[in-house]
Enzyme design. Structure first.
Site, mmCIF file in Angstrom:
data_model
loop_
_atom_site.group_PDB
_atom_site.id
_atom_site.type_symbol
_atom_site.label_atom_id
_atom_site.label_comp_id
_atom_site.label_asym_id
_atom_site.label_seq_id
_atom_site.Cartn_x
_atom_site.Cartn_y
_atom_site.Cartn_z
ATOM 1 N N GLU A 136 -26.420 -9.487 -79.789
ATOM 2 C CA GLU A 136 -25.104 -10.265 -80.143
ATOM 3 C C GLU A 136 -24.296 -9.519 -81.009
ATOM 4 O OE1 GLU A 136 -26.773 -14.794 -79.115
ATOM 5 O OE2 GLU A 136 -26.733 -14.065 -81.052
ATOM 6 N N SER B 130 -27.417 -22.189 -74.849
ATOM 7 C CA SER B 130 -26.627 -23.483 -73.968
ATOM 8 C C SER B 130 -25.375 -23.320 -74.099
ATOM 9 C CB SER B 130 -27.685 -24.430 -74.358
ATOM 10 O OG SER B 130 -27.254 -24.904 -75.894
HETATM 11 C C1 5RP Z 1 -28.724 -17.051 -79.447
HETATM 12 C C2 5RP Z 1 -27.784 -17.779 -80.572
HETATM 13 C C3 5RP Z 1 -26.956 -18.960 -80.008
HETATM 14 O O1 5RP Z 1 -25.762 -18.385 -80.008
HETATM 15 C C4 5RP Z 1 -27.362 -20.133 -80.938
HETATM 16 O O2 5RP Z 1 -28.705 -20.119 -81.122
HETATM 17 C C5 5RP Z 1 -26.622 -21.160 -80.450
HETATM 18 O O3 5RP Z 1 -27.397 -21.514 -79.299
HETATM 19 P P1 5RP Z 1 -26.786 -23.070 -78.485
HETATM 20 O O4 5RP Z 1 -25.602 -22.857 -77.927
HETATM 21 O O5 5RP Z 1 -27.988 -23.045 -77.414
HETATM 22 O O6 5RP Z 1 -26.922 -24.109 -79.436
HETATM 23 O O7 5RP Z 1 -27.502 -17.094 -81.469
HETATM 24 O O8 5RP Z 1 -29.384 -15.920 -80.373
#
Ligand code: 5RP
Length: 234
Positions: free
Chosen positions: A114, A41
């Site tokens: 990632e 997000s």
């Molecule tokens: C996705 C991730 C995101 O970077 C992590 O979950 C943070 O997400 P958000 O910005 O929605 O809090 O690692 O796999």
């Protein structure tokens, strides 16, 4: 008698903090180049901001199907990571980040891609609201991507380390990642030595990726706080 409007003292919402850091990350995008783009997000706010300078970049390498679709919908070209030897910068969120730039990631189940895009990037810029900053990693359930047939063995290995692991579900069924694998989420861990932990768990048979990012830690964190964006460098 005069009346005045009281100053607006309402604290910024978490969503507003995400927008702030998403916009602040634009300063790290190198004009004329391809940028590495994470998932989540907070990154969605960054992608929306990136669209305002899409004519100044060549495009992006993306870490998930979701981010690819968002980038393309905004007219940003997405390159295969195999076709891009090196990226100057990778911009992504985190579920936790410590004071050395080590992170827990994978809340959005995109941790494997990632880590791949982070590994091909010279600099990892983490964008997060201040709730993500921790002293020791481990409060957020640790995501681990596993090959389905290894799931129970990996759960047992975490139990031996004092962790309680469970398969992440979606609509009552195991969630299947972009890579066709499962995610286990592990609670009850205190990750005092992220580098050693990542090195150890990465070697367990059937583990595709552990959500500790110590080898690919952040060099910069743009942290959304009540008083604005704070820049941490590691
Ligand atoms: C996705 C991730 C995101 O970077 C992590 O979950 C943070 O997400 P958000 O910005 O929605 O809090 O690692 O796999």
């Amino acid at each position: 008698m005069t009346s005045s409007t009281p100053p607006n003292t309402a604290p910024l919402t978490q969503d507003q903090l995400k927008t702030l850091v998403g916009q602040a990350a634009l300063q790290y995008v190198v004009p004329g180049e391809i940028v590495g783009v994470g998932t989540g997000s907070t990154v969605n706010k960054f992608i929306d901001a990136l669209a305002t300078m899409k004519d100044q970049i060549k495009g992006a390498v993306s870490s998930s199907v979701a981010s690819t679709e968002r980038l393309q919908a905004l007219g940003i070209q997405v390159f295969d990571s195999n076709d891009v030897p090196r990226l100057s910068v990778y911009i992504d969120g985190a579920d936790e980040i410590d004071h050395h730039g080590n992170m827990v990631k994978g809340g959005g189940a995109a941790l494997t891609r990632e880590k791949i895009v982070a590994a091909q990037s010279d600099r990892f810029v983490c964008i997060a609201d201040e709730s993500k900053l921790v002293k020791t990693l481990g409060a957020f359930p640790l995501p681990v991507e596993v090959i389905p047939m290894a799931t129970q063995r990996v759960i047992a290995q975490f139990a031996a380390k004092g962790g309680k692991a469970s398969i992440r579900l979606k609509d009552g069924q195991p969630l299947v990642t972009d890579n066709g694998q499962y995610i286990v989420d592990v609670t009850g861990l205190q990750i005092a030595d992220p580098l050693a932990f990542e090195a150890e768990v990465s070697q367990w048979p059937g583990v595709v990726t552990v959500g500790v990012f110590a080898f690919q830690r952040a060099q910069v964190c743009l942290l959304g706080t009540a008083s604005g964006v704070k820049t941490l460098t590691f």
